[in-house]
Design a protein around this motif. Structure first.
Motif, PDB file in Angstrom:
ATOM      1  N   UNK A   1       3.225  59.904  62.659  1.00 23.20           N
ATOM      2  CA  UNK A   1       4.720  60.927  62.746  1.00 23.20           C
ATOM      3  C   UNK A   1       5.060  61.223  61.654  1.00 23.20           C
ATOM      4  N   UNK A   2       5.096  60.682  60.808  1.00 19.49           N
ATOM      5  CA  UNK A   2       5.417  61.197  59.146  1.00 19.49           C
ATOM      6  C   UNK A   2       4.714  63.094  58.723  1.00 19.49           C
ATOM      7  N   UNK A   3       5.786  63.424  59.060  1.00 11.37           N
ATOM      8  CA  UNK A   3       5.015  65.125  58.160  1.00 11.37           C
ATOM      9  C   UNK A   3       5.444  65.364  56.825  1.00 11.37           C
ATOM     10  N   UNK A   4       4.667  65.433  56.095  1.00 14.13           N
ATOM     11  CA  UNK A   4       4.342  65.297  54.564  1.00 14.13           C
ATOM     12  C   UNK A   4       4.411  67.058  53.978  1.00 14.13           C
ATOM     13  N   UNK A   5       5.072  66.953  53.077  1.00  8.70           N
ATOM     14  CA  UNK A   5       4.392  68.427  52.074  1.00  8.70           C
ATOM     15  C   UNK A   5       3.952  67.832  51.438  1.00  8.70           C
ATOM     16  N   UNK A   6       2.643  68.438  50.597  1.00  8.67           N
ATOM     17  CA  UNK A   6       2.139  67.466  49.252  1.00  8.67           C
ATOM     18  C   UNK A   6       1.762  69.035  49.058  1.00  8.67           C
ATOM     19  N   UNK A   7       2.493  69.434  47.505  1.00 10.94           N
ATOM     20  CA  UNK A   7       2.405  70.029  46.116  1.00 10.94           C
ATOM     21  C   UNK A   7       1.039  69.661  45.342  1.00 10.94           C
ATOM     22  N   UNK A   8       0.311  69.613  45.761  1.00 11.24           N
ATOM     23  CA  UNK A   8      -0.881  69.524  44.681  1.00 11.24           C
ATOM     24  C   UNK A   8      -1.720  70.817  43.919  1.00 11.24           C
ATOM     25  N   UNK A   9      -1.382  71.399  43.019  1.00  8.36           N
ATOM     26  CA  UNK A   9      -1.782  72.623  42.621  1.00  8.36           C
ATOM     27  C   UNK A   9      -3.458  72.481  41.707  1.00  8.36           C
ATOM     28  N   UNK A  10      -3.492  71.131  41.690  1.00  7.18           N
ATOM     29  CA  UNK A  10      -5.315  70.833  41.542  1.00  7.18           C
ATOM     30  C   UNK A  10      -5.440  69.938  42.367  1.00  7.18           C
ATOM     31  N   UNK A  11      -6.506  70.408  43.284  1.00  7.40           N
ATOM     32  CA  UNK A  11      -6.145  69.379  44.326  1.00  7.40           C
ATOM     33  C   UNK A  11      -8.360  70.263  44.960  1.00  7.40           C
ATOM     34  N   UNK A  12      -9.528  69.503  43.912  1.00  8.39           N
ATOM     35  CA  UNK A  12     -10.261  70.073  44.593  1.00  8.39           C
ATOM     36  C   UNK A  12     -11.247  69.174  44.351  1.00  8.39           C
ATOM     37  N   UNK A  13     -12.664  68.726  45.766  1.00  5.59           N
ATOM     38  CA  UNK A  13     -13.114  67.987  45.306  1.00  5.59           C
ATOM     39  C   UNK A  13     -14.642  68.773  44.753  1.00  5.59           C
ATOM     40  N   UNK A  14     -14.660  69.489  43.730  1.00  3.93           N
ATOM     41  CA  UNK A  14     -15.986  70.011  43.800  1.00  3.93           C
ATOM     42  C   UNK A  14     -15.752  70.039  42.335  1.00  3.93           C
ATOM     43  N   UNK A  15     -14.506  69.829  41.413  1.00  3.04           N
ATOM     44  CA  UNK A  15     -14.705  69.429  40.159  1.00  3.04           C
ATOM     45  C   UNK A  15     -14.219  68.480  39.497  1.00  3.04           C
ATOM     46  N   UNK A  16     -14.082  68.036  38.596  1.00  2.00           N
ATOM     47  CA  UNK A  16     -14.109  66.611  38.015  1.00  2.00           C
ATOM     48  C   UNK A  16     -12.112  66.231  37.094  1.00  2.00           C
ATOM     49  N   UNK A  17     -11.957  65.518  37.117  1.00  2.79           N
ATOM     50  CA  UNK A  17     -10.115  64.636  36.717  1.00  2.79           C
ATOM     51  C   UNK A  17      -9.422  64.904  37.057  1.00  2.79           C
TER      52      UNK A  17
END
Length: 423
Positions: free
Chosen positions: A5-21
């Protein structure tokens, strides 16, 4: 309160499954957390194409980038990258690009946050402890969490030449930014919880911002995919013991030190070994020449740069993992090696020294290059000779790595959310 039931705002400037690190880390955190809560993701538009390929595309707001920022990004890459990246200068010059993202996130979400549309606001990337998050200004009644943030680890005193090669003379820009970047101090001072990715970073942040123990937690930055949890298959190799290094071939990663350590072993130990170096970088030609100078061509193989998902085959074919990087913040390769049942030999400076225990390998204080080289050689020799020790450490490594599976880390973050909301 039930997690679903939690509503969460995730701020993730760098979020990419095709990149590394860091972009891949940001994605793994997002993917784990959204299994438990109702997530709205705020991320850079550069990640849109990869995220919308997912079987279940996220509920995301893709923050656009101005034409000026795109041109500026190309400009700083051209002036900073000369064979290898000058990281201190790169991060300093890159700040205006991040600030545009930071400002646009605040403009888009400030009314929703102030209205109480989210139970939690959590900013995950960038992970370096040098960036503000403007959205904290809108979190008057909504808890704000930052991190895990990680970094700031200095070079060991005995490695000043390596520090010079890595342009550490420009690290003063970090401290400079703390006083000049608007909202930097407020981000930490207003956060309900800061997650620190290593003990060094935790102590640094706590000292800089006078945070109480209740407002900062140790939460290791890196994690591992569950499918890495499988013991090495290298026990089938009767003729050779396989030693592995995985990492960028740059000075502070110290692949040269592993090669030098091999050169110090007596012939009986050296003849039983085969070293594979996985990775590419500015030092590769020097390392190849070092191998020729030490006449180790028959036992050292350079695999070159490979995709992160392809490294798994190298871990599973190895017996020992050697990674004496002298300034490592996260060091995901060590966790990956441990998950595959490899005893690890690491330098004890930064995050990787906290992953490895006495039961899973050896962590060596980097007092000097000579001392570290000698100790690495000694530990390799010990593991080559003592099969029972290798076997015990292999089992304990896999057990230790289970704590870092992404799903388990996401569960722990949900527990932190609930703890903060209950307070």
């Amino acid at each position: 309160m039930k997690p679903g039931k939690l509503k969460v705002l995730l701020i993730i400037e760098q979020c990419n499954p095709e990149w590394s690190s860091v972009p891949l880390e940001g994605y793994n955190y997002f993917q784990g957390i959204r299994q438990w809560v109702d997530v709205t993701l705020a991320t850079h538009i550069r990640n849109r194409e990869a995220l919308e390929k997912l079987p279940k595309p996220p509920n995301a707001v893709y923050i656009p980038e101005s034409a000026l920022s795109r041109k500026y990004h190309r400009f700083i890459e051209n002036i900073v990258a000369k064979g290898k990246i000058n990281w201190p200068l790169y991060h300093a010059l890159s700040y205006p690009i991040y600030e545009e993202f930071n400002r646009r996130v605040y403009q888009h979400f400030k009314s929703e946050i102030a209205r109480g549309d989210y139970d939690i606001v959590h900013a995950l990337t960038p992970m370096m402890p040098r960036y503000p998050v403007k959205a904290v200004k809108a979190c008057k009644t909504t808890p704000f969490i930052l991190g895990p943030v990680n970094g700031g680890v200095p070079f060991p005193p005995g490695f000043q030449e390596t520090a010079r090669q890595e342009n550490a003379n420009l690290n003063f820009l970090r401290a400079f930014g703390r006083f000049l970047i608007p909202g930097y101090r407020a981000t930490y001072q207003k956060a309900d919880r800061v997650l620190a990715g290593s003990t060094y970073t935790l102590n640094l942040i706590q000292r800089l911002f006078s945070l109480t123990d209740e407002r900062i937690s140790l939460f290791y930055e890196n994690g591992i995919p569950k499918h890495f949890l499988q013991n090495s298959s290298a026990s089938d190799h009767k003729d050779k013991i396989h030693l592995l290094f995985v990492g960028r071939l740059v000075p502070y990663k110290c692949a040269d030190l592993v090669i030098a350590a091999l050169g110090r072993l007596n012939a009986s130990a050296r003849d039983r070994l085969h070293l594979t170096i996985v990775g590419g970088g500015s030092e590769q030609q020097k390392l190849e020449q070092q191998v020729r100078d030490l006449k180790l061509e028959d036992i050292v193989h350079f695999a070159g740069w490979v995709e992160q998902k392809e490294t798994l085959q190298y871990y599973r074919q190895a017996d020992i993992f050697c990674f004496p990087s002298i300034r490592e913040f996260g060091g995901a390769v060590v966790l990956e090696a441990m998950a595959c049942g490899l005893p690890c030999i690491v330098a004890n400076n930064g995050g990787i020294g906290e992953y490895v225990t006495e039961q899973t390998g050896f962590k060596i204080d980097p007092r000097s290059r000579e001392y570290l080289t000698e100790q690495v050689a000694e530990k390799i020799d010990l593991l080559v000779k003592d099969e029972n020790l290798r076997s015990r450490m292999s089992q304990k490594s896999t057990e230790r790595a289970k704590e870092f599976v992404w799903e388990n880390k996401a569960t722990k973050i949900i527990e932190i959310y609930q703890e903060i909301l209950e307070k």
